[in-house]
Design a protein around this motif. Structure first.
Motif, short mmCIF file in Angstrom:
data_model
loop_
_atom_site.label_atom_id
_atom_site.label_comp_id
_atom_site.label_asym_id
_atom_site.label_seq_id
_atom_site.Cartn_x
_atom_site.Cartn_y
_atom_site.Cartn_z
N ALA A 179 -21.08 97.50 17.82
CA ALA A 179 -20.24 96.34 17.50
C ALA A 179 -20.83 95.05 18.05
N TRP A 182 -23.49 93.94 15.63
CA TRP A 182 -22.87 93.40 14.43
C TRP A 182 -22.32 92.00 14.64
N PHE A 221 -17.50 96.98 7.92
CA PHE A 221 -18.13 97.42 9.17
C PHE A 221 -17.11 98.08 10.09
N TYR A 222 -15.98 97.41 10.31
CA TYR A 222 -15.00 97.98 11.24
C TYR A 222 -14.31 99.21 10.66
N PHE A 224 -16.10 101.62 9.14
CA PHE A 224 -17.04 102.65 9.60
C PHE A 224 -16.91 102.87 11.11
N LEU A 225 -16.75 101.78 11.87
CA LEU A 225 -16.63 101.94 13.31
C LEU A 225 -15.34 102.66 13.69
N ASN A 228 -15.84 106.30 13.11
CA ASN A 228 -16.58 106.91 14.21
C ASN A 228 -15.67 107.19 15.40
N LEU A 269 -21.93 105.67 12.25
CA LEU A 269 -22.67 104.57 12.85
C LEU A 269 -23.87 104.16 11.99
N CYS A 272 -22.51 101.61 9.79
CA CYS A 272 -22.37 100.34 10.50
C CYS A 272 -23.71 99.61 10.58
N TRP A 273 -24.76 100.35 10.85
CA TRP A 273 -26.08 99.73 10.95
C TRP A 273 -26.54 99.15 9.62
N THR A 276 -24.80 95.92 8.95
CA THR A 276 -25.35 94.85 9.79
C THR A 276 -26.63 94.28 9.18
#
Length: 542
Positions: A179, A182, A221-222, A224-225, A228, A269, A272-273, A276
């Motif tokens: 995070a 990101w 993004f959040y 996916f986070l 996780n 993750l 998320c990558w 980003t």
């Protein structure tokens, strides 16, 4: 007896000869009937357990006595830090100190970059620039907890709560680091947009494809986070501590630490990558010079990527790769008691620490964004002034010419300054601008202290007519007289001209004599018997 050795059940040692109800463990006699009644079993690793309670039986932790109700005297539980600090604990202390230093520097950067020097804008919220430092503080805190708790992982004779806590906070540290990367990339794009629209706020639309992508990318993004977090955190963690023997580790701990939820969470993750990296590509596309062609775009992407992101994005990829490895290979993760210490610290903690170091170094070097925006505005104003041929006066110009504005000046000083501006004169070099000794040019009399009803001043430049106070009952006339008085104080020349005009008009009206009184002009007034008849002298008397 090491906890990694085989944990096999043994028969109780014999006691006194001929006494079948006695057993001797490390020279201490225990009632065998009581131990068997409470289902205690003696194991090869030096423990005495019945499934609910477990006690150490080797010196100096051997119990002194067992009561008939199954209670031991001076007993030490198996889940106690009886061992000395090993390599994992020593290295963990060093890493914890380093993360503590980064926490202090992170707070310094938060104070530096979080302060506002310009009014807050609705389009760019102040919290947007602070999120990366909030996440950095979260990473430092979780890393320190995980590292300090990991000291007791090897010190406990049988694994219990420390291995669960160190693994739990390690996973939280991994999520916080991703995070952090990101938020750094996202805010850089926001900062580029702010610089792009500062000269012209209408350059970019807020309802086009660019704006919609920037709206949905944080949500993706959040998502996916959060997936996780959902895959890893809400679970039953007690199975991870079952590493009291090789068989128990193989049958219980390893399958629990490498189940499908851990694997799926690690691949979240990866999502998320990728988001980003796409956000970085999106910002370069819209806020940096564009390139044509596939190869030129790739070269431009590499060229315009900031050095900070060229360092932390690969480190984030290494962090995620290690978490995927841990999800498939139990022996390389921090969840393994007595595991590979080099893999744990190099792959588990070093990437997060290096990302924090890069962020802190660039945070200390880069200026505050509001300060940088003010500098850019000054440079643009200087360029515009040069193009228009405007040469700004130096800062000492106003002081030399008597135009210095004292921030502590009162109302009298302000009136004096306004009068001088109207007259086009400047105070003498030896005069001090104050309300008590500021003199009007060439008069020797304080301007703002002159009585209102005083006679006209004998001066070839200014002739101030006397102002008589109004004593009538008309409120409107009183307000007009007050306004004339204030105008005479602020603008004496205009008041002089107005008074001169009024005097000239009065002189013209008085050429034919004074006007008749009110009693003489009352309409319908009848003469008295003894009075002389009225004589009509003009049409005004009719």
């Amino acid at each position: 007896m090491s906890l990694l050795e085989a944990r096999e059940a043994l028969s109780f040692p014999p006691g006194n000869s001929g006494n079948l109800t006695d057993t001797v463990i490390d020279n201490v006699h225990f009632n065998l009937t009581t131990l068997e009644h409470w289902n205690y079993t003696y194991f090869s690793n030096g423990t005495l357990s019945n499934g609910s309670w477990c006690f150490l039986t080797f010196p100096p932790y051997t119990p002194a006595y067992v009561f008939p109700n199954g209670t031991f005297l001076n007993a030490t539980k198996c889940w106690s830090p009886t061992e000395s600090i090993r390599e994992r604990g020593g290295v963990a202390i060093g890493y914890a100190v380093l993360f503590g230093i980064t926490l202090i520097l992170t707070l310094v950067n938060l104070h530096k970059h979080g302060r506002l020097h310009l009014p807050a804008e609705k389009r760019f919220y102040p919290i947007g620039r602070r999120w990366q430092w909030y996440w950095a503080s979260f990473v430092c805190a979780t890393a320190m907890v995980s590292l300090f708790v990991s000291i007791d992982v090897d010190r406990y004779y049988l694994p219990e709560l420390p291995v669960i806590l160190t693994t739990f906070f390690w996973y939280l540290m991994q999520m916080g680091t991703v995070a952090l990367v990101w938020e750094a990339v996202r805010h850089w794009g926001s900062w580029m947009e702010r610089q792009f629209i500062d000269p012209d706020p209408f350059t970019l639309r807020q309802d086009d494809r660019r704006a919609r992508v920037e709206l949905y990318l944080p949500l993706l993004f959040y998502l996916f986070l959060w997936l996780n977090f959902f895959m890893i955190v809400p679970r039953k963690w007690s199975a991870i501590q079952h590493q009291r023997s090789p068989e128990q580790t193989l049958l219980e701990a390893a399958p629990s630490a490498t189940d499908s939820r851990f694997k799926a969470g690690a691949f979240m993750l990866v999502g998320c990558w990728l988001v980003t990296v796409f956000s970085l590509r999106h910002s370069i596309k819209y806020y940096c010079p564009q390139n044509r062609g596939i190869f030129n775009r790739i070269i431009g992407f590499v060229r315009y990527t900031p050095l900070r992101f060229a360092l932390i994005i690969p480190l984030a990829a290494a962090l995620i790769a290690y978490q995927i490895l841990v999800a498939f290979r139990f022996e390389y993760g921090p969840v393994k008691v007595g595991g590979n210490d080099a893999a744990i610290f190099v792959g588990g903690y070093t990437p997060s620490f290096l990302i924090l170091v890069v962020q802190i170094v660039f945070g200390l070097i880069n200026p505050n964004e509001d300060r940088e925006l003010q500098r850019q505005r000054r440079e643009r104003n200087q360029v515009l002034n040069r193009e228009m041929g405007i040469v700004p006066k130096p800062s000492w110009w106003r002081r030399v010419n008597g135009e210095y504005m004292d921030p502590n000046e009162g109302m009298r000083e302000r009136l004096m300054r306004n009068v001088r501006e109207v007259h086009g004169t400047k105070p003498a070099a030896s005069a001090t601008v104050s309300g008590a000794d500021a003199q009007h040019e060439g008069l020797g009399v304080p301007l703002d202290m002159t009585p209102i009803s005083s006679p006209p001043l004998a001066s070839p430049r200014v002739t101030r007519p006397p102002m008589q106070p109004y004593t009538g009952r008309s409120e409107r006339r009183r307000e007009e007289r007050t306004a004339e008085l204030a105008a005479g104080l602020l603008y004496p020349i205009a008041a002089q001209n107005s008074a001169a005009t009024a005097a000239r008009r009065r002189e013209e009206l008085m050429k034919d004599g004074p006007p008749p009184s009110y009693t003489e002009t009352v309409r319908g007034a009848q003469p008295t018997p003894n009075s002389a008849p009225n004589q009509i002298r003009s049409m005004l008397d009719v």
